[in-house]
Design a protein around this motif. Structure first.
Motif, short mmCIF file in Angstrom:
data_model
loop_
_atom_site.label_atom_id
_atom_site.label_comp_id
_atom_site.label_asym_id
_atom_site.label_seq_id
_atom_site.Cartn_x
_atom_site.Cartn_y
_atom_site.Cartn_z
N GLY A 76 -76.99 35.02 25.85
CA GLY A 76 -76.59 35.79 27.02
C GLY A 76 -76.96 35.12 28.33
N THR A 77 -77.34 33.83 28.29
CA THR A 77 -77.76 33.10 29.49
C THR A 77 -76.98 31.80 29.57
N PHE A 78 -77.32 30.98 30.58
CA PHE A 78 -76.78 29.63 30.69
C PHE A 78 -77.85 28.57 30.41
N SER A 79 -78.92 28.96 29.72
CA SER A 79 -80.06 28.05 29.53
C SER A 79 -79.71 26.83 28.68
N THR A 80 -78.63 26.90 27.92
CA THR A 80 -78.22 25.73 27.13
C THR A 80 -77.63 24.65 28.01
N TRP A 81 -77.25 24.99 29.26
CA TRP A 81 -76.56 24.03 30.12
C TRP A 81 -77.26 23.78 31.45
N PHE B 23 -74.05 18.70 29.02
CA PHE B 23 -75.25 19.50 29.32
C PHE B 23 -75.81 20.17 28.06
N TRP B 24 -74.93 20.52 27.13
CA TRP B 24 -75.37 21.10 25.85
C TRP B 24 -76.37 20.17 25.16
N TRP B 25 -76.07 18.87 25.16
CA TRP B 25 -76.87 17.94 24.37
C TRP B 25 -78.09 17.41 25.11
N PHE B 26 -78.09 17.43 26.44
CA PHE B 26 -79.26 16.95 27.16
C PHE B 26 -80.42 17.93 26.96
N GLY B 27 -81.60 17.39 26.76
CA GLY B 27 -82.77 18.23 26.52
C GLY B 27 -83.58 17.67 25.37
N ASP B 28 -84.90 17.65 25.53
CA ASP B 28 -85.77 17.00 24.55
C ASP B 28 -85.73 17.67 23.18
N ASP C 150 -76.08 9.17 22.35
CA ASP C 150 -74.63 9.01 22.35
C ASP C 150 -74.00 9.68 23.56
N PHE C 151 -74.38 10.93 23.83
CA PHE C 151 -73.77 11.67 24.92
C PHE C 151 -74.27 11.21 26.28
N GLU C 152 -75.52 10.82 26.36
CA GLU C 152 -76.09 10.36 27.63
C GLU C 152 -75.38 9.07 28.09
N LYS C 153 -75.20 8.13 27.18
CA LYS C 153 -74.51 6.88 27.54
C LYS C 153 -73.08 7.14 27.97
N ALA D 68 -81.97 10.71 29.96
CA ALA D 68 -82.20 11.79 29.00
C ALA D 68 -82.43 11.20 27.62
N SER D 69 -83.37 11.77 26.90
CA SER D 69 -83.64 11.36 25.52
C SER D 69 -84.02 12.60 24.74
N GLY D 70 -83.93 12.53 23.45
CA GLY D 70 -84.25 13.68 22.61
C GLY D 70 -85.16 13.29 21.48
N SER D 71 -85.95 14.23 21.03
CA SER D 71 -86.86 13.98 19.91
C SER D 71 -86.92 15.19 19.00
N GLY D 72 -85.92 16.06 19.11
CA GLY D 72 -85.94 17.30 18.36
C GLY D 72 -85.43 17.18 16.94
#
Length: 568
Positions: free
Chosen positions: A454-459, A509-514, A523-526, A552-556
């Motif tokens: 119910g938010t925009f926190s994913t983006w 924006f969906w994919w950015f985030g640790d 892949d998406f950042e590049k 941006a990088s991820g480690s999740g």
């Protein structure tokens, strides 16, 4: 009251969407998911609806997905007819006739052929399972890859694509059955035959859905062109309506956002009409992201309905002071906002998530029986309310790889039992509105949000997501400055508008985030930086230095940051 009017209205809405995976201009596709889901999920979903004439559903297409399917169909057709290079490394390798010779390319190719659900796509086929096991051993030390001959690579490519073939094709297409029966030792002719099949399937997708819509079995709807989060374009502070303390990017608003949102809506309608030959009544806004200003835009552009998530309605009712006195089945209705004419449908999160995340491990009969049991309970509680409606809205492609046989048993059983049920009525949003005119209650206000929490926190709100918004806003300001001062042809302006639109898509924006898996974030950042850089290039502007730097990088855990999310 007649038995017909006592039946509970049920809408199944499948949203078909893939990000824009192609690099700028005529560069390669960076990931193959458009054509792989095309031969598996878009084809299978059409087949299930074709085989069940009494079934009804809403199928929503993102315009950038339709364009990419078309592009793949055209590229494969050109390769078959003229030998023109296919601009997707994986599909080009399957087509051949040659295979990459250098160690790096062969390693990348083998790794790509392991990107599949282990249980339902790899282990299901014993020849593929054996090839995958050997491939993994070789990749433990990539020096071993040089010992794998071309026949191994050819067989691996064939089986990877066979595993991704939809179940209805697997059962009914003699070419697929013959290739599976052969098992190994595939020839160049076998590879060509598989490319011919892929080209045929992709080239027929839009027409199959158009015919389903023409027959009244399916309602087709659309998403704004490049799948942007429209409320954040129109008014970035709308993110604070559901999350007042969200950390915002360092910009007051996205420059000219309302005009851009309107452009995405109009361009989306244009692409939809070019594929299906008519104008859609409904819109699934990207990620179900809605706000009062964006609903007004949809109304002005002629839409009759839109849909979003259950939590958006909950937040809106609570904001109106009704949180402690929610009526029974409050989510099982269409609503209108103020004096607006757009009817807003709300996803039943519980039922939708059961299909998306729970039923994959169940026997199809048990899963469908459980779902129908829930629907019967809702029908009991809605007795005497003929306008009650349950909206089951979900991703139309990614769930099925977690089901046996691509969800074929589940979907066939679901359509059959729902269509025959004496107390349930499969319908579409437009058909429902035609039969229940002026039945939608009014909401005094709408709290902006999406189907995810119910938010925009994913983006927005994460430091990497916020940085991406700042980079995008920089590019938009450069775009505005150059467009205002420059002289461009109509074709040049159209190319610039489309390139900007690609950069405005939600998937970056969906994919950015640790919390997301590192490989996917990379892949998406590049690709995001490449798309922004190409926009500057088209504008004749020097790109900012920061576009050469990873931000941006991820480690999740991939399981916690995948292509699907639970709504709560």
């Amino acid at each position: 009251m007649s038995a017909e009017r006592e039946r509970l209205n049920v809408v199944l809405c499948w949203h078909m969407h893939q990000p824009y995976y192609k690099g700028p201009e005529q560069s390669d596709y960076h990931l193959p998911w458009v054509y792989l889901h095309g031969i598996k999920d878009y084809s299978d979903m059409a087949a299930h609806l074709e085989y069940n004439p009494d079934a009804r559903a809403v199928v929503n297409f993102a315009p950038v997905l339709l364009e990419q399917i078309d592009d793949y169909a055209g590229q494969t057709r050109d390769w078959l007819e003229k030998g023109t290079l296919i601009r997707d490394p994986l599909l080009a390798a399957l087509a051949g006739p040659g295979l990459p010779l250098d160690l790096e390319s062969r390693t990348e190719l083998i790794s790509a052929c392991l990107r599949a659900n282990e249980r339902h796509l790899i282990k299901r086929h014993k020849p593929f399972e054996r090839l995958a096991e050997l491939a993994r051993r070789m990749l433990e030390d990539d020096q071993y890859v040089s010992y794998l001959n071309d026949q191994f690579l050819a067989d691996l490519l064939i089986w990877y694509h066979l595993a991704w073939i939809g179940e209805c094709l697997r059962v009914h297409d003699i070419r697929v059955r013959s290739l599976q029966a052969k098992g190994q030792g595939y020839s160049v002719a076998d590879r060509r035959a598989l490319v011919e099949l892929i080209s045929e399937v992709l080239g027929g997708i839009a027409e199959r859905y158009r015919k389903l819509a023409k027959s009244g079995r399916v309602e087709l709807s659309v998403t704004p062109y490049a799948h942007p989060i429209m409320p954040l374009l129109v008014e970035m502070d709308s993110a604070k309506e559901a999350l007042p303390k969200v950390e915002m990017p360092q910009l007051a608003d996205y420059p000219g956002g309302e005009a851009r949102a309107r452009w995405h809506i109009r361009k989306g309608i244009e692409v939809f009409e070019s594929h299906f030959g008519f104008r859609p009544n409904g819109c699934w806004p990207s990620e179900g992201a809605v706000s009062e200003p964006t609903l007004k835009l949809l109304e002005e552009e002629g839409f009759r309905w839109a849909a979003t998530g259950q939590q958006v309605l909950h937040n809106s009712l609570c904001a109106a002071g009704k949180g402690d006195q929610l009526p029974d089945n409050w989510v099982h209705s269409a609503y209108r906002i103020h004096d607006g004419s757009v009817n807003l449908f709300f996803r039943d999160d519980g039922l939708s998530d059961l299909i998306g995340f729970t039923y994959g491990d169940w026997h199809a009969d048990d899963a469908v029986g459980d779902l129908i049991g829930h629907l019967e309970n809702i029908a009991d509680s809605c007795r005497g309310n003929p306008s009650a409606l349950v909206s089951i809205i979900m991703d139309g492609e990614n769930a099925w790889e977690y089901y046996p046989s691509n969800g074929s048993y589940f979907l066939a059983t679901l359509y059959e039992r729902l269509a025959a049920h004496p107390r349930l009525r499969m319908t579409t949003f437009s058909d429902y509105l035609s039969e229940h005119r002026d039945a939608s209650p009014r909401l005094s206000s709408l709290v902006a949000g999406s189907w995810v929490y119910g938010t925009f926190s994913t983006w927005i709100g994460d430091k990497d997501k916020n940085r991406a918004w700042e980079m995008l806003a920089d590019a938009k300001r450069a775009y505005d400055r150059v467009i205002t001062a420059g002289s461009f042809t109509q074709d040049e302006l159209a190319e610039l508008e489309r390139q900007l639109a690609i950069c405005e898509g939600s998937d970056w924006f969906w994919w950015f985030g640790d919390y997301n898996p590192g490989d996917t974030v990379s892949d998406f950042e590049k690709l995001f930086r490449r798309q922004l850089a190409h926009l500057y290039e088209l504008l004749g502007e020097a790109e900012p230095d920061y576009l050469s730097q990873v931000f941006a990088s991820g480690s999740g855990d991939p399981a916690l940051g995948g292509v699907m999310k639970k709504s709560d």
